[in-house]
Design a protein around this motif. Structure first.
Motif, PDB file in Angstrom:
ATOM      1  N   PHE A   1      94.582  -6.804  38.611  1.00  0.00           N
ATOM      2  CA  PHE A   1      94.103  -6.982  40.061  1.00  0.00           C
ATOM      3  C   PHE A   1      93.926  -5.520  40.840  1.00  0.00           C
ATOM      4  O   PHE A   1      93.439  -4.575  41.119  1.00  0.00           O
ATOM      5  CB  PHE A   1      95.218  -7.487  40.822  1.00  0.00           C
ATOM      6  CG  PHE A   1      94.866  -7.597  42.344  1.00  0.00           C
ATOM      7  CD1 PHE A   1      93.805  -7.475  43.427  1.00  0.00           C
ATOM      8  CD2 PHE A   1      96.260  -6.668  43.079  1.00  0.00           C
ATOM      9  CE1 PHE A   1      93.943  -8.089  44.350  1.00  0.00           C
ATOM     10  CE2 PHE A   1      96.180  -6.307  44.209  1.00  0.00           C
ATOM     11  CZ  PHE A   1      94.780  -5.784  45.375  1.00  0.00           C
ATOM     12  N   ALA A   2      94.677  -4.452  39.977  1.00  0.00           N
ATOM     13  CA  ALA A   2      94.564  -3.377  40.124  1.00  0.00           C
ATOM     14  C   ALA A   2      94.158  -2.323  39.851  1.00  0.00           C
ATOM     15  O   ALA A   2      93.435  -1.818  40.665  1.00  0.00           O
ATOM     16  CB  ALA A   2      95.830  -3.092  39.507  1.00  0.00           C
ATOM     17  N   MET A   3      93.020  -2.973  38.948  1.00  0.00           N
ATOM     18  CA  MET A   3      92.221  -2.628  37.985  1.00  0.00           C
ATOM     19  C   MET A   3      90.554  -2.744  38.839  1.00  0.00           C
ATOM     20  O   MET A   3      89.222  -1.928  39.206  1.00  0.00           O
ATOM     21  CB  MET A   3      91.815  -3.004  37.151  1.00  0.00           C
ATOM     22  CG  MET A   3      92.624  -2.178  35.519  1.00  0.00           C
ATOM     23  SD  MET A   3      92.489  -3.520  34.255  1.00  0.00           S
ATOM     24  CE  MET A   3      91.705  -2.179  33.677  1.00  0.00           C
ATOM     25  N   LYS A   4      90.180  -3.698  38.816  1.00  0.00           N
ATOM     26  CA  LYS A   4      89.239  -4.308  40.083  1.00  0.00           C
ATOM     27  C   LYS A   4      89.138  -3.980  41.351  1.00  0.00           C
ATOM     28  O   LYS A   4      88.400  -3.765  42.327  1.00  0.00           O
ATOM     29  CB  LYS A   4      88.659  -6.252  39.876  1.00  0.00           C
ATOM     30  CG  LYS A   4      89.319  -6.651  38.558  1.00  0.00           C
ATOM     31  CD  LYS A   4      88.863  -7.640  38.684  1.00  0.00           C
ATOM     32  CE  LYS A   4      87.504  -8.291  39.720  1.00  0.00           C
ATOM     33  NZ  LYS A   4      87.545  -9.583  38.955  1.00  0.00           N
ATOM     34  N   TYR A   5      90.563  -3.696  42.265  1.00  0.00           N
ATOM     35  CA  TYR A   5      90.926  -3.214  43.554  1.00  0.00           C
ATOM     36  C   TYR A   5      91.846  -2.126  43.816  1.00  0.00           C
ATOM     37  O   TYR A   5      92.988  -2.647  44.290  1.00  0.00           O
ATOM     38  CB  TYR A   5      90.984  -4.761  44.633  1.00  0.00           C
ATOM     39  CG  TYR A   5      90.094  -5.418  44.775  1.00  0.00           C
ATOM     40  CD1 TYR A   5      89.866  -6.301  45.472  1.00  0.00           C
ATOM     41  CD2 TYR A   5      90.494  -6.678  43.463  1.00  0.00           C
ATOM     42  CE1 TYR A   5      88.096  -6.951  44.899  1.00  0.00           C
ATOM     43  CE2 TYR A   5      89.482  -8.040  42.801  1.00  0.00           C
ATOM     44  CZ  TYR A   5      88.485  -8.106  43.673  1.00  0.00           C
ATOM     45  OH  TYR A   5      87.649  -9.079  42.987  1.00  0.00           O
ATOM     46  N   ARG A   6      91.652  -1.006  43.657  1.00  0.00           N
ATOM     47  CA  ARG A   6      92.918  -0.136  43.441  1.00  0.00           C
ATOM     48  C   ARG A   6      92.639   0.561  44.955  1.00  0.00           C
ATOM     49  O   ARG A   6      93.718   0.469  44.501  1.00  0.00           O
ATOM     50  CB  ARG A   6      91.718   1.384  42.376  1.00  0.00           C
ATOM     51  CG  ARG A   6      91.527   1.141  41.170  1.00  0.00           C
ATOM     52  CD  ARG A   6      90.120   2.000  40.430  1.00  0.00           C
ATOM     53  NE  ARG A   6      90.263   1.091  39.596  1.00  0.00           N
ATOM     54  CZ  ARG A   6      89.110   2.493  38.852  1.00  0.00           C
ATOM     55  NH1 ARG A   6      89.052   3.675  38.526  1.00  0.00           N
ATOM     56  NH2 ARG A   6      89.207   1.845  37.064  1.00  0.00           N
ATOM     57  N   GLN A   7      92.015   0.143  45.786  1.00  0.00           N
ATOM     58  CA  GLN A   7      92.415   0.895  47.059  1.00  0.00           C
ATOM     59  C   GLN A   7      93.645  -0.478  47.473  1.00  0.00           C
ATOM     60  O   GLN A   7      93.802  -0.032  48.355  1.00  0.00           O
ATOM     61  CB  GLN A   7      91.491   0.723  47.759  1.00  0.00           C
ATOM     62  CG  GLN A   7      89.912   2.302  47.160  1.00  0.00           C
ATOM     63  CD  GLN A   7      90.598   2.897  47.345  1.00  0.00           C
ATOM     64  OE1 GLN A   7      91.472   3.556  47.871  1.00  0.00           O
ATOM     65  NE2 GLN A   7      90.037   3.848  45.566  1.00  0.00           N
ATOM     66  N   ARG A   8      93.437  -1.325  46.642  1.00  0.00           N
ATOM     67  CA  ARG A   8      95.075  -2.138  47.228  1.00  0.00           C
ATOM     68  C   ARG A   8      96.229  -2.514  46.872  1.00  0.00           C
ATOM     69  O   ARG A   8      96.789  -3.181  46.817  1.00  0.00           O
ATOM     70  CB  ARG A   8      93.540  -3.728  47.361  1.00  0.00           C
ATOM     71  CG  ARG A   8      92.772  -3.954  48.164  1.00  0.00           C
ATOM     72  CD  ARG A   8      92.696  -3.830  49.400  1.00  0.00           C
ATOM     73  NE  ARG A   8      93.089  -4.520  50.716  1.00  0.00           N
ATOM     74  CZ  ARG A   8      92.279  -6.039  50.834  1.00  0.00           C
ATOM     75  NH1 ARG A   8      91.930  -5.760  50.173  1.00  0.00           N
ATOM     76  NH2 ARG A   8      93.458  -6.634  51.335  1.00  0.00           N
ATOM     77  N   VAL A   9      96.312  -1.413  45.745  1.00  0.00           N
ATOM     78  CA  VAL A   9      97.350  -0.888  45.435  1.00  0.00           C
ATOM     79  C   VAL A   9      97.856  -0.503  45.341  1.00  0.00           C
ATOM     80  O   VAL A   9      97.395   0.833  44.911  1.00  0.00           O
ATOM     81  CB  VAL A   9      97.046  -1.852  43.825  1.00  0.00           C
ATOM     82  CG1 VAL A   9      98.293  -1.493  43.255  1.00  0.00           C
ATOM     83  CG2 VAL A   9      96.381  -3.261  43.276  1.00  0.00           C
ATOM     84  N   LEU A  10      99.128  -0.139  45.744  1.00  0.00           N
ATOM     85  CA  LEU A  10     100.590   1.176  46.024  1.00  0.00           C
ATOM     86  C   LEU A  10     101.278   1.498  44.026  1.00  0.00           C
ATOM     87  O   LEU A  10     101.363   2.318  44.127  1.00  0.00           O
ATOM     88  CB  LEU A  10     100.885   1.042  46.846  1.00  0.00           C
ATOM     89  CG  LEU A  10     100.987   0.839  48.355  1.00  0.00           C
ATOM     90  CD1 LEU A  10     102.306   0.911  48.953  1.00  0.00           C
ATOM     91  CD2 LEU A  10      99.940   2.092  48.827  1.00  0.00           C
ATOM     92  N   GLY A  11     101.378   0.620  43.917  1.00  0.00           N
ATOM     93  CA  GLY A  11     101.906   0.342  42.314  1.00  0.00           C
ATOM     94  C   GLY A  11     102.102  -0.371  42.270  1.00  0.00           C
ATOM     95  O   GLY A  11     101.698  -1.220  42.275  1.00  0.00           O
ATOM     96  N   LEU A  12     102.661  -0.424  40.211  1.00  0.00           N
ATOM     97  CA  LEU A  12     103.189  -2.080  39.866  1.00  0.00           C
ATOM     98  C   LEU A  12     104.082  -1.516  39.299  1.00  0.00           C
ATOM     99  O   LEU A  12     104.569  -0.786  38.287  1.00  0.00           O
ATOM    100  CB  LEU A  12     101.729  -1.559  38.698  1.00  0.00           C
ATOM    101  CG  LEU A  12     100.487  -2.328  39.475  1.00  0.00           C
ATOM    102  CD1 LEU A  12      99.245  -1.782  37.531  1.00  0.00           C
ATOM    103  CD2 LEU A  12     100.689  -3.559  39.958  1.00  0.00           C
TER     104      LEU A  12
END
Length: 344
Positions: free
Chosen positions: A135-146
């Motif tokens: 998800f973070a790779m496909k939607y980078r703008q939607r992820v603050l951190g993992l």
């Protein structure tokens, strides 16, 4: 009660985490989301491993007072369950198409849009960690951190693929039988808590065994099929621009996978913490060991625990942390790195 948006909100007074469950309709089917905390706060989404839901994957962590004060003080938590993994879930129709890992990642976007969320912090366990990484790779703008616990990032090895195929066939034809339960418990926990002929199972394993008996086997089969068909993300990991904190139990079957993932991440953003005496499900087996690393990690975002909370002494041995992997620079802090024997 139902509303025109296709979402059902249910009060779950019996639920130990005190959340409220929403059934959100998506392109890929309904997904259950349990919301815990103040919705005006930044969002933290969680995603569990195969055959689990948030009540088992993250309950131990949130029952740890220090972790609970840190997370709930700073976030509203949205626990996303894979389709058909929520409490009391019906059997998914045999006519429903099988979802891929990509579909599950895309489904998360629809959940965020439903709740009106922007960029979120993510926490996932093993298969759930893979879905959130994708998800973070496909939607980078939607992820603050993992925050990833015993994550997967490569395609299944032959041994894992074969083990998953055996479980998949047993689930499909025989349901949640004894062999499947034993394979899943081995996936989650270390030998110490699983017990043996001389030592009984720990309470946490007995509770997990009971929970597995309540799973809809065909629903679990669907999630397992999606994960067994996953692709290798290794070469794309360096493109992740969000900070990533990885926890791995020293006795986890996915130990080498977590180390491999860390080597593929940009060293400016990735950190690895090895937890002694734990299997893959660190959130349940050794949740207190996650507190101090998470505190440092969240300080990089300007997030802290309430002033009245005193940081506990972490049971995590500093001899098991590499300064190249868990360093203040990686966490956004200007402190001296920890000296450890792994630095050799």
């Amino acid at each position: 009660m139902g509303d025109s948006s296709g979402s059902v909100s249910i009060d779950m007074e019996a639920m130990s985490l005190g959340g409220q469950e929403h059934l959100v309709e998506t392109t890929y089917g309904p997904v259950c989301v349990a919301v815990c905390g103040d919705p005006d706060k930044p969002a933290l989404i969680t995603y569990p491993d195969i055959a689990l839901n948030y009540m088992f994957s993250f309950q131990g962590l949130l029952f740890c007072p220090e972790a609970s004060s840190l997370l709930l003080h700073n976030f509203c938590i949205y626990h996303i369950s894979p389709i058909g993994h929520e409490l009391g879930a019906p059997v998914i129709s045999v006519d429903a198409p099988l979802l891929s890992a990509d579909d599950l990642a895309d489904q998360i976007v629809e959940v965020l849009n439903y709740f009106g969320l922007g960029a979120v912090m993510c926490m996932g366990v093993t298969a759930g960690a893979y879905i959130l990484t994708l998800f973070a790779m496909k939607y980078r703008q939607r992820v603050l951190g993992l925050i990833l616990v015993s994550p997967l990032c490569q395609a299944p090895s032959w041994s894992e693929w074969l083990c998953n195929k055996v479980m998949s066939n047993l689930l499909y034809y025989y349901g949640m039988c004894g062999v499947v339960k034993e394979l899943l418990l081995k996936r989650y926990f270390s030998k110490e808590v699983r017990g043996n002929a001389q030592v009984p199972e720990s309470d946490i394993v007995q509770e997990c065994r009971r929970l597995l008996c309540e799973r809809q086997s065909t629903n679990v089969w669907r999630y397992l099929e999606a994960i067994n068909g996953r692709v290798d993300l290794s070469e794309e990991l360096r493109k992740l621009q969000c900070r990533t904190l990885i926890f791995i139990g020293e006795n986890s079957a996915y130990h080498s996978e977590a180390v491999h993932m860390t080597t593929k991440l940009d060293r400016r953003y990735g950190a690895l913490v090895e937890v002694q005496g734990s299997g893959s499900l660190v959130t349940e087996e050794q949740p207190q060991a996650m507190v101090i690393p998470m505190e440092y990690f969240l300080m990089g975002y300007g997030l802290y625990r309430p002033a009245q909370s005193v940081s506990p002494r972490s049971p995590l041995s500093p001899t098991r942390i590499s300064p190249e992997l868990l360093s203040p620079e990686n966490m956004g802090l200007k402190l001296k790195p920890i000296k450890t024997r792994l630095a050799l």
